[in-house]
Design a protein around this motif. Structure first.
Motif, PDB file in Angstrom:
ATOM      1  N   UNK A  26       0.926   5.070 -10.312  1.00  0.00           N
ATOM      2  CA  UNK A  26       0.054   4.955  -9.149  1.00  0.00           C
ATOM      3  C   UNK A  26       0.252   6.247  -8.370  1.00  0.00           C
ATOM      4  N   UNK A  27      -0.784   7.075  -8.346  1.00  0.00           N
ATOM      5  CA  UNK A  27      -0.651   8.386  -7.710  1.00  0.00           C
ATOM      6  C   UNK A  27      -1.986   8.840  -7.193  1.00  0.00           C
ATOM      7  N   UNK A  28      -2.148   8.970  -5.943  1.00  0.00           N
ATOM      8  CA  UNK A  28      -1.359   8.364  -4.864  1.00  0.00           C
ATOM      9  C   UNK A  28      -1.887   6.974  -4.529  1.00  0.00           C
ATOM     10  N   UNK A  29      -1.087   6.213  -3.782  1.00  0.00           N
ATOM     11  CA  UNK A  29      -1.579   4.969  -3.224  1.00  0.00           C
ATOM     12  C   UNK A  29      -2.665   5.305  -2.218  1.00  0.00           C
ATOM     13  N   UNK A  30      -3.618   4.408  -2.039  1.00  0.00           N
ATOM     14  CA  UNK A  30      -4.578   4.547  -0.951  1.00  0.00           C
ATOM     15  C   UNK A  30      -3.795   4.324   0.344  1.00  0.00           C
ATOM     16  N   UNK A  31      -3.688   5.365   1.158  1.00  0.00           N
ATOM     17  CA  UNK A  31      -2.815   5.310   2.334  1.00  0.00           C
ATOM     18  C   UNK A  31      -3.200   4.186   3.290  1.00  0.00           C
ATOM     19  N   UNK A  32      -4.477   3.999   3.522  1.00  0.00           N
ATOM     20  CA  UNK A  32      -4.917   2.951   4.445  1.00  0.00           C
ATOM     21  C   UNK A  32      -4.530   1.564   3.925  1.00  0.00           C
ATOM     22  N   UNK A  33      -4.734   1.344   2.630  1.00  0.00           N
ATOM     23  CA  UNK A  33      -4.410   0.040   2.051  1.00  0.00           C
ATOM     24  C   UNK A  33      -2.907  -0.226   2.082  1.00  0.00           C
ATOM     25  N   UNK A  34      -2.098   0.716   1.609  1.00  0.00           N
ATOM     26  CA  UNK A  34      -0.656   0.465   1.508  1.00  0.00           C
ATOM     27  C   UNK A  34      -0.008   0.356   2.893  1.00  0.00           C
ATOM     28  N   UNK A  35      -0.452   1.193   3.845  1.00  0.00           N
ATOM     29  CA  UNK A  35       0.099   1.101   5.201  1.00  0.00           C
ATOM     30  C   UNK A  35      -0.288  -0.229   5.842  1.00  0.00           C
ATOM     31  N   UNK A  36      -1.516  -0.696   5.591  1.00  0.00           N
ATOM     32  CA  UNK A  36      -1.947  -1.988   6.118  1.00  0.00           C
ATOM     33  C   UNK A  36      -1.100  -3.137   5.586  1.00  0.00           C
ATOM     34  N   UNK A  37      -0.752  -3.081   4.306  1.00  0.00           N
ATOM     35  CA  UNK A  37       0.095  -4.118   3.720  1.00  0.00           C
ATOM     36  C   UNK A  37       1.482  -4.115   4.347  1.00  0.00           C
ATOM     37  N   UNK A  38       2.052  -2.936   4.523  1.00  0.00           N
ATOM     38  CA  UNK A  38       3.385  -2.857   5.124  1.00  0.00           C
ATOM     39  C   UNK A  38       3.373  -3.270   6.591  1.00  0.00           C
ATOM     40  N   UNK A  39       2.289  -2.992   7.308  1.00  0.00           N
ATOM     41  CA  UNK A  39       2.191  -3.401   8.717  1.00  0.00           C
ATOM     42  C   UNK A  39       2.128  -4.919   8.849  1.00  0.00           C
ATOM     43  N   UNK A  40       1.546  -5.601   7.852  1.00  0.00           N
ATOM     44  CA  UNK A  40       1.463  -7.069   7.870  1.00  0.00           C
ATOM     45  C   UNK A  40       2.794  -7.724   7.503  1.00  0.00           C
ATOM     46  N   UNK A  41       3.675  -6.979   6.878  1.00  0.00           N
ATOM     47  CA  UNK A  41       4.914  -7.545   6.333  1.00  0.00           C
ATOM     48  C   UNK A  41       5.965  -7.763   7.428  1.00  0.00           C
ATOM     49  N   UNK A  42       6.864  -8.689   7.158  1.00  0.00           N
ATOM     50  CA  UNK A  42       8.017  -8.938   8.027  1.00  0.00           C
ATOM     51  C   UNK A  42       9.053  -7.853   7.740  1.00  0.00           C
ATOM     52  N   UNK A  43       9.394  -7.029   8.741  1.00  0.00           N
ATOM     53  CA  UNK A  43      10.338  -5.929   8.492  1.00  0.00           C
ATOM     54  C   UNK A  43      11.754  -6.383   8.161  1.00  0.00           C
ATOM     55  N   UNK A  44      12.042  -7.652   8.343  1.00  0.00           N
ATOM     56  CA  UNK A  44      13.381  -8.172   8.079  1.00  0.00           C
ATOM     57  C   UNK A  44      13.525  -8.807   6.703  1.00  0.00           C
ATOM     58  N   UNK A  45      12.437  -8.790   5.916  1.00  0.00           N
ATOM     59  CA  UNK A  45      12.487  -9.384   4.576  1.00  0.00           C
ATOM     60  C   UNK A  45      12.172  -8.327   3.528  1.00  0.00           C
ATOM     61  N   UNK A  46      12.803  -8.421   2.357  1.00  0.00           N
ATOM     62  CA  UNK A  46      12.535  -7.441   1.300  1.00  0.00           C
ATOM     63  C   UNK A  46      11.109  -7.529   0.768  1.00  0.00           C
ATOM     64  N   UNK A  47      10.620  -6.394   0.303  1.00  0.00           N
ATOM     65  CA  UNK A  47       9.282  -6.273  -0.263  1.00  0.00           C
ATOM     66  C   UNK A  47       9.425  -5.797  -1.701  1.00  0.00           C
ATOM     67  N   UNK A  48       8.578  -6.331  -2.573  1.00  0.00           N
ATOM     68  CA  UNK A  48       8.530  -5.883  -3.961  1.00  0.00           C
ATOM     69  C   UNK A  48       7.102  -5.441  -4.275  1.00  0.00           C
ATOM     70  N   UNK A  49       6.987  -4.434  -5.119  1.00  0.00           N
ATOM     71  CA  UNK A  49       5.704  -4.064  -5.693  1.00  0.00           C
ATOM     72  C   UNK A  49       5.841  -4.317  -7.185  1.00  0.00           C
ATOM     73  N   UNK A  50       5.021  -5.236  -7.687  1.00  0.00           N
ATOM     74  CA  UNK A  50       5.177  -5.752  -9.040  1.00  0.00           C
ATOM     75  C   UNK A  50       3.959  -5.398  -9.887  1.00  0.00           C
ATOM     76  N   UNK A  51       4.216  -4.891 -11.076  1.00  0.00           N
ATOM     77  CA  UNK A  51       3.165  -4.659 -12.057  1.00  0.00           C
ATOM     78  C   UNK A  51       3.150  -5.861 -12.993  1.00  0.00           C
ATOM     79  N   UNK A  52       2.007  -6.531 -13.068  1.00  0.00           N
ATOM     80  CA  UNK A  52       1.855  -7.671 -13.971  1.00  0.00           C
ATOM     81  C   UNK A  52       0.831  -7.321 -15.033  1.00  0.00           C
TER      82      UNK A  52
END
Length: 86
Positions: A26-52
């Motif tokens: 993945x090169x590069x991530x769409x900055x708006x999309x990835x930043x939006x996902x991280x902004x929605x996330x709980x900063x106190x819980x781990x995040x995974x990016x998974x390829x299925x």
């Protein structure tokens, strides 16, 4: 898990049952999309990016996962794969 910056690029290297290694990038991530996902996330819980994908590497998807919450990462080239040669 350990603290890291929001990713701009990401590489997965995996091996099939014949020992053939393949890279998915993945090169590069769409900055708006990835930043939006991280902004929605709980900063106190781990995040995974998974390829299925299926065993034959078909039906690929990239997932942003935190706990039980899974969100597909849509703005990514799911065909950006090639044989890894070291």
């Amino acid at each position: 898990f350990k603290p890291r910056a929001v990713p701009k690029i990401l590489n997965f290297i995996f091996e099939d049952n014949k020992k053939l290694q393949t890279v998915f990038e993945v090169k590069p991530f769409d900055e708006e999309e990835i930043m939006g996902l991280f902004k929605q996330a709980d900063p106190n819980k781990p995040i995974e990016i998974i390829l299925r994908m299926n065993e034959d590497f078909s039906n690929r998807s990239l997932i942003f996962k935190q706990g039980d919450k899974e969100i597909p990462i849509k703005k990514v080239d799911l065909d950006n794969m090639w044989e890894y040669k070291n």
